[in-house]
Structure formats: structure tokens, C-alpha cells
Design a protein around this motif. Structure first.
Motif, mmCIF file in Angstrom:
data_model
loop_
_atom_site.group_PDB
_atom_site.id
_atom_site.type_symbol
_atom_site.label_atom_id
_atom_site.label_comp_id
_atom_site.label_asym_id
_atom_site.label_seq_id
_atom_site.Cartn_x
_atom_site.Cartn_y
_atom_site.Cartn_z
ATOM 1 N N VAL A 215 -92.124 72.870 96.260
ATOM 2 C CA VAL A 215 -92.994 71.847 95.679
ATOM 3 C C VAL A 215 -92.185 70.873 94.843
ATOM 4 N N GLU A 216 -91.143 71.384 94.178
ATOM 5 C CA GLU A 216 -90.301 70.522 93.360
ATOM 6 C C GLU A 216 -89.562 69.480 94.194
ATOM 7 N N VAL A 217 -89.248 69.844 95.426
ATOM 8 C CA VAL A 217 -88.625 68.867 96.320
ATOM 9 C C VAL A 217 -89.549 67.666 96.497
ATOM 10 N N LEU A 218 -90.851 67.942 96.661
ATOM 11 C CA LEU A 218 -91.820 66.848 96.771
ATOM 12 C C LEU A 218 -91.862 66.025 95.485
ATOM 13 N N GLY A 219 -91.797 66.722 94.342
ATOM 14 C CA GLY A 219 -91.795 66.020 93.067
ATOM 15 C C GLY A 219 -90.589 65.098 92.930
ATOM 16 N N ILE A 220 -89.442 65.576 93.384
ATOM 17 C CA ILE A 220 -88.223 64.757 93.326
ATOM 18 C C ILE A 220 -88.356 63.538 94.225
ATOM 19 N N VAL A 221 -88.903 63.745 95.432
ATOM 20 C CA VAL A 221 -89.084 62.635 96.374
ATOM 21 C C VAL A 221 -90.036 61.592 95.794
ATOM 22 N N PHE A 222 -91.175 62.036 95.239
ATOM 23 C CA PHE A 222 -92.144 61.103 94.660
ATOM 24 C C PHE A 222 -91.541 60.371 93.462
ATOM 25 N N ALA A 223 -90.772 61.103 92.637
ATOM 26 C CA ALA A 223 -90.151 60.470 91.476
ATOM 27 C C ALA A 223 -89.157 59.399 91.909
ATOM 28 N N CYS A 224 -88.389 59.695 92.947
ATOM 29 C CA CYS A 224 -87.415 58.712 93.451
ATOM 30 C C CYS A 224 -88.125 57.477 94.014
ATOM 31 N N CYS A 225 -89.251 57.697 94.684
ATOM 32 C CA CYS A 225 -90.022 56.559 95.199
ATOM 33 C C CYS A 225 -90.534 55.696 94.060
ATOM 34 N N LEU A 226 -91.013 56.341 93.004
ATOM 35 C CA LEU A 226 -91.528 55.604 91.856
ATOM 36 C C LEU A 226 -90.395 54.857 91.150
ATOM 37 N N VAL A 227 -89.239 55.515 91.041
ATOM 38 C CA VAL A 227 -88.071 54.868 90.428
ATOM 39 C C VAL A 227 -87.680 53.625 91.205
#
Length: 237
Positions: A215-227
Motif C-alpha cells: 500500500v505504501e508503494v501506492l502512497g509513494i506513487v500518489f505523492a510523486c504525482c502530487l509533487v
């Protein structure tokens, strides 16, 4: 506008994941604290790879909770630096969780071996140490067990011969262990009962850590998209 709408969706999903991370963090802390309390009561020979695992679990849970708060602030304020920090720390936590899951599986038998050795040692001091009496009585009552391997372990420790601690009785009353019938006491050993509890918790934590890492992988991906969106100058509501 399409990109902005897509980022709104990503931001919402990130909030959902952050709530999930907070819940997972609390769960990890609770399991780690419970395991640490049991180990502190029964393993007294210093730090070992097995006995340090609950400490790592607690630390990971606490750190995950703090990182989730950082991510929440970063997403809410659309702060570039906070989101970068969140993504980096979340990546580190993911690596630690995977390592902890592997270590928990590898060292699970070592923990049980340490527990058995120290439990047997404490049994020898039971007749003359009030602190040991309180400790072992609580463990035997809580886990419905008697002795290290089984109830016969008390045979040559307490007098008269054949006596067991009152905490071995299914219905505890004063003196119930003096001439107790086998049908009235717990016959299984505490190593088996508590060891089973520890093994199950280690496996649960290991499986949970791997699941949380995914699930954290998804969080990292979403955070990178937002960044990327913040850096590109898009306004994300």
C-alpha cells in the motif's frame, strides 16, 4: 482542467491512504508493545536479534504515524518540500518493514528458545522470590498453562512433591494446587502456549508489514504525482 481534476482524485486517494497508514501504525504499535511486554517478563539475557524485533515494530509504527501526519500536512497545504520528505521517509519505512518481516520469520524460533530457557530458570527461583511468583502466576493464569513443558515440571521444585502453583488451577483458590487433580489444572506448558502466541503474532506482523509495504508503494506513487503537479504550477484544491 483535466490534469487538475486528475490531481484532485489523486489527492483524495492520498488522504484515504494516509488514514490507512495511521490505522496501520497504531496496530503495529499495539502488537509491538504487547509482544515486548511478554518478552520483558520472560527473556532477561540482554538484547538479541529475536528480542529486539518488537522494539523495531514499535519504532516503525511510531515513525509511520509521524510520516503520515507530514504527508497529510503536505497534501493539505500543497507544500512541495513536505511532500518530497513524505515520499522519501515512506520509502525508507517500506524497506524497514520488508526487512522486519523477513527477520521476524527467520528469528521466530530463536525467540521461543530464549523464552524457554529463561522460563525454566525463573521456575527454579519461584519458591524463594516473590517477584518471580507474581510474574509466573500471571503468565500461567493469562495463558492457561502450567510449567515450561507441562505441569510435571513443578514436581521437583515445590513441596510437597506433586504440588503445582495455585495459578495452574482452572478455578484458582488458596491451596488448590497442593493436591490438585489433573482434570482441575492446566496441563499444557507455557512454552507451547506463549510460544504459539508469539509465533502467530510474528507471522501476522510479517504478513501485515508486507501488505502495508504494498500500500505504501501506492502512497509513494500518489505523492510523486502530487509533487509533479505542484512543481508544474497547477493549483490542486
Amino acid at each position: 482542467m483535466a490534469v487538475e481534476g486528475g490531481m484532485k482524485c489523486v489527492k483524495f486517494l492520498l488522504y484515504v491512504l494516509l488514514l490507512a497508514f495511521c490505522a496501520c501504525a497504531v496496530g503495529l504499535i499495539a502488537v509491538g508493545v504487547r509482544a515486548q511486554l511478554i518478552l520483558n517478563q520472560t527473556i532477561n539475557q540482554g538484547a538479541t536479534a529475536g528480542s529486539l524485533l518488537p522494539v523495531v515494530i514499535i519504532a516503525v509504527g511510531a515513525f509511520l504515524f509521524l510520516v503520515a501526519l507530514v504527508g497529510c500536512c503536505g497534501a493539505c497545504k500543497e507544500n512541495y518540500c513536505l511532500m518530497i520528505t513524505f515520499a522519501i521517509f515512506l520509502s525508507l519505512i517500506m524497506l524497514v518493514e520488508v526487512a522486519t518481516a523477513i527477520a521476524g520469520y527467520v528469528f521466530r524460533d530463536q525467540v521461543i528458545s530464549e523464552f524457554k530457557k529463561d522460563f525454566q530458570k525463573q521456575m527454579q527461583t519461584y519458591p524463594r522470590d516473590n517477584q518471580t511468583v507474581i510474574l509466573l502466576d500471571k503468565l500461567q493464569q493469562d495463558f492457561k498453562c502450567c510449567g515450561a513443558n507441562n505441569y510435571t515440571d513443578w514436581e521437583n521444585i515445590l513441596v510437597p512433591k506433586g504440588r503445582v502453583p495455585d495459578s495452574c488451577c482452572m478455578n484458582v483458590t488458596l491451596g488448590c494446587g497442593v493436591h490438585a487433580n489433573v482434570t482441575d489444572i492446566y496441563v499444557k506448558g507455557c512454552v507451547e502456549m506463549i510460544g504459539g502466541w508469539l509465533r502467530s503474532r510474528v507471522l501476522v506482523v510479517a504478513a501485515a508489514a508486507l501488505g502495508i509495504a504494498f500500500v505504501e508503494v501506492l502512497g509513494i506513487v500518489f505523492a510523486c504525482c502530487l509533487v509533479k503537479s505542484i512543481r508544474s504550477g497547477y493549483e490542486v484544491m
